[in-house]
Structures are given as C-alpha cells and as structure tokens.
Write an enzyme that holds these catalytic residues in place. Sequence first.
Site, PDB file in Angstrom:
ATOM      1  N   LYS A 165       0.820  -1.213   0.000  1.00 11.71           N
ATOM      2  CA  LYS A 165       0.000   0.000   0.000  1.00 11.71           C
ATOM      3  C   LYS A 165       0.863   1.276   0.000  1.00 11.71           C
ATOM      4  O   LYS A 165       2.079   1.203   0.079  1.00 11.71           O
ATOM      5  CB  LYS A 165      -0.968  -0.033   1.191  1.00 11.71           C
ATOM      6  CG  LYS A 165      -1.838  -1.299   1.226  1.00 11.71           C
ATOM      7  CD  LYS A 165      -2.947  -1.320   0.170  1.00 11.71           C
ATOM      8  CE  LYS A 165      -3.455  -2.700  -0.177  1.00 11.71           C
ATOM      9  NZ  LYS A 165      -4.502  -3.283   0.619  1.00 11.71           N
TER      10      LYS A 165
HETATM   11  C1  LIG Z   1      -5.485  -4.482   0.932  1.00 12.18           C
HETATM   12  C2  LIG Z   1      -6.959  -4.296   1.017  1.00 12.18           C
HETATM   13  C3  LIG Z   1      -7.684  -4.613   2.182  1.00 12.18           C
HETATM   14  C4  LIG Z   1      -7.094  -5.382   3.329  1.00 12.18           C
HETATM   15  O1  LIG Z   1      -6.050  -4.743   3.952  1.00 12.18           O
HETATM   16  P1  LIG Z   1      -5.236  -5.527   5.082  1.00 12.18           P
HETATM   17  O2  LIG Z   1      -4.489  -4.437   5.776  1.00 12.18           O
HETATM   18  O3  LIG Z   1      -4.344  -6.506   4.390  1.00 12.18           O
HETATM   19  O4  LIG Z   1      -6.211  -6.179   5.973  1.00 12.18           O
HETATM   20  C5  LIG Z   1      -9.017  -4.281   2.240  1.00 12.18           C
HETATM   21  N1  LIG Z   1      -9.644  -3.699   1.202  1.00 12.18           N
HETATM   22  C6  LIG Z   1      -8.996  -3.409   0.055  1.00 12.18           C
HETATM   23  C7  LIG Z   1      -9.738  -2.749  -1.051  1.00 12.18           C
HETATM   24  C8  LIG Z   1      -7.635  -3.732  -0.084  1.00 12.18           C
HETATM   25  O5  LIG Z   1      -7.000  -3.493  -1.243  1.00 12.18           O
END
Ligand SMILES: *Cc1c(COP(=O)(O)O)cnc(C)c1O
Length: 388
Positions: free
Chosen positions: A186
């Site tokens: 991210k």
């Molecule tokens: C990455 C992601 C998540 C989950 O994030 P985590 O921190 O891994 O739990 C949820 N929603 C979307 C749209 C994502 O891309």
Amino acid sequence: MSTRQEFLPYALPLIEEDDIAEVVDALKSGWIAKGPKTMEFEKQFAEYVGAKYAVALNSCTAALHLSLVAAGIGEGDEVLTTPMTFAASANVVIHTGAKPVFVDIDPVTMNIDPKKIREKITSRTKAIIPVHVAGHPCEMDEIMVIAREHNLFVLEDAAHAVYTQYKGKTIGSIGDATAFSFYATKNLVTGEGGMVTTNDEVLYNKIRVMSTHGMSRNAWNRYTEVGSWYYEILSPGYKDNMSDIMAGLGLSQLAKLERMQGIRQEIANYYNVEFGKLPELEVPIELDYARHAWHLYIIKLNLDKLSIDRGKFIDALKEENIGTSVHFIPLHMHPYYRDTYGYKPGDFPVAEGVFERIISLPLYPKMSKQDASDVVDAVKRIVERFRK
Ligand SMILES: *Cc1c(COP(=O)(O)O)cnc(C)c1O
C-alpha cells in the site's frame, strides 16, 4: 529480447534509513508492543486526515471488522458494498453475521455506482462500505445523502486511499468510520497494519477497547509507572492492535508521505501522457472532485482494437519482465460468494465487463525513471504487435 533484464515487480515498499532507524528505536526502547509510538502514530494520522480519533490496528481487515461490530451490525443485517474490491471488504460483513449485498460499479472510476445503491436498500440494510478503488475517491456526497436518508452506517474502505481527497476533504474525515491499510503493497506501509479514523467518540472508544480483548485498560496503562494492575473486561473483544515496531515504520512513512506521493503523481502523469496516445488503451482519470492517491495504475484494454485478451496481454508483459496484477476479480464470481448467495455471471454486468479489460501496472515511489520508461516501452511494444 525483453525490454529489461530484471523482473520489475508490480509493487514494492520504499524502506529507507529513516524507516530502519525508527524501527530500531522501538526495538531498543524495551517497549515493542502497543505503546508510545503507536499512540503518537494514531495522533499524527488523525491530524493528517482531519479526524478527531484514530485507532491503530494490525490490519485494514481488523479496522473494517471492528467498525462494523462497534456500529452494532450483526445477524439479520445487510451491508451494501461493491463486488469490485478485495475479499476483506465483504468477508468482515460475514464475520459479524450480516450479509454482504453487492451494488454494481461505475465503469470509469470502478467505484460503487451511487445511482444503483437505492434499489438494493431493504428494511434490513444497516451499513454501506464504499471502496475508493485504486485511490480515486467515491462520489461521497451522493453516498452520504442516501445513507442519511436510510440511516445507514458509512464505513469507507480506504485501503487504497491514504492521501486521497474528495472535494478538498481528505479521506478519513467524511464517513462515520474509515479503514486504512498499511499492508506491504500500500501507499504507506507498516508491513501488516491498519487504522480506523472517526469523529464519533462513542464509536472510537468501543473500537479501542475491543481491539485489546475488551479490556478497560491497555498494557501501557497497566505496566508503566503511571499504570495500575487493575482492569475489567467490558466486552469479549479481539486482539487487533498495532505494535510499536510497526508504528515506528508508520511514523517515518507518514513523515515522507508527501514526497512518496509526489513520485507516484509524476509516474502517473508520464503514464497518462504516453498511454493516452494509444487508442487500444483506456487510461485512468481523475474526476474534478478528486485528488487521486495513485495507489494503483489500472489500464483498461479496448479489446475490440486488440487481437489478444487480457490474460495474453499479461503473459506478454511477463515476457518483457514487467510484473502486473488484476484488481479485482469481482467477488460474486468467487466460489464462496457464488455458492452461498446464489450470485451468477450477469448479476453485475459493469463489474464483469471491466474485469475482462483491466491490468494493474507497476507504480510506486521505489521505481526509477528507467523502470517507468521500461513499462511504457513494453506496453507500447505489445500494443503494436497485437493491434488489429
Ligand atoms: C489491501 C486491502 C484490504 C485489506 O487490507 P489488510 O491491511 O491486508 O487487511 C481491504 N480492502 C482493500 C480494497 C484492499 O485493497
């Protein structure tokens, strides 16, 4: 001959000396669980997005789940969301006992289509989870109006949307609660990690308490010299909190977010110009109300102008040593959602149509100018080879 010798992954974190120093600082401090760094990260993150409160957690999934639980969502309830998202957005609904109900998307932004929300609302609908896909904000004014009319809890999935703004407001300050992800791919990373922001003090306190077993006092308030040994269990909570090792990384990443976003913006501009010249591709856009976080750079193939499909296009990019991904396989097409809720192909035609055309290309601050130009060259070569 491929465009480049070395494989270029579709995503990589930017970890520099300042990040390493903050983590080492946490390790040396003797306090490696949730403590001062986590609390400082919560404070700074809340200020950054313009929310009153923030709770740092071990994932965005936990942030989504605890928000729903704190809002009282459970058995018999329905929660609206988009099929064009990662499984977490809908899995957490199921974990509360409620049912995820999908609403088709806008074909351009790939975000939930506000015009299609009302037709999915029933007497059981209690919440809506808009997802800011790729870092482009949803049409939040329209969503909030519908939500207030029907008394729905608005929980934004902002996993892609650290830095995103809607009409000048930073995501994290608009809905009833907003969930962020700091997962390794991210825009801001803590390895694993997440955050929920809210302006609602009651919701904030519920989430905070539930994130550490439902205890009235967290460890910092028990084990330091200012603390007391006594605590009470207020609810059967969860264990979803962040640690200071992660928060160290969060603090250093937040301090350089603007710089990292500047690089993302530069690469996105370059891609937009270069790919905009190819009628075989549709490039992502930034609507008037948006400040895009460019978490993902998703091109859509104009398949009628190409002699190969999306799968073959990805294979060709791999041969050119360019990594890619697809965001997302619509959730209703996965076996669990298909079999449990009876969803079938054709139920969400816009999401299905877009899915056949999308490819996420590498876009991240660790990329060099050469990396970005390799991506452009590889895509151009493939388009030239396979144009109709
Ligand atoms: C990455 C992601 C998540 C989950 O994030 P985590 O921190 O891994 O739990 C949820 N929603 C979307 C749209 C994502 O891309």
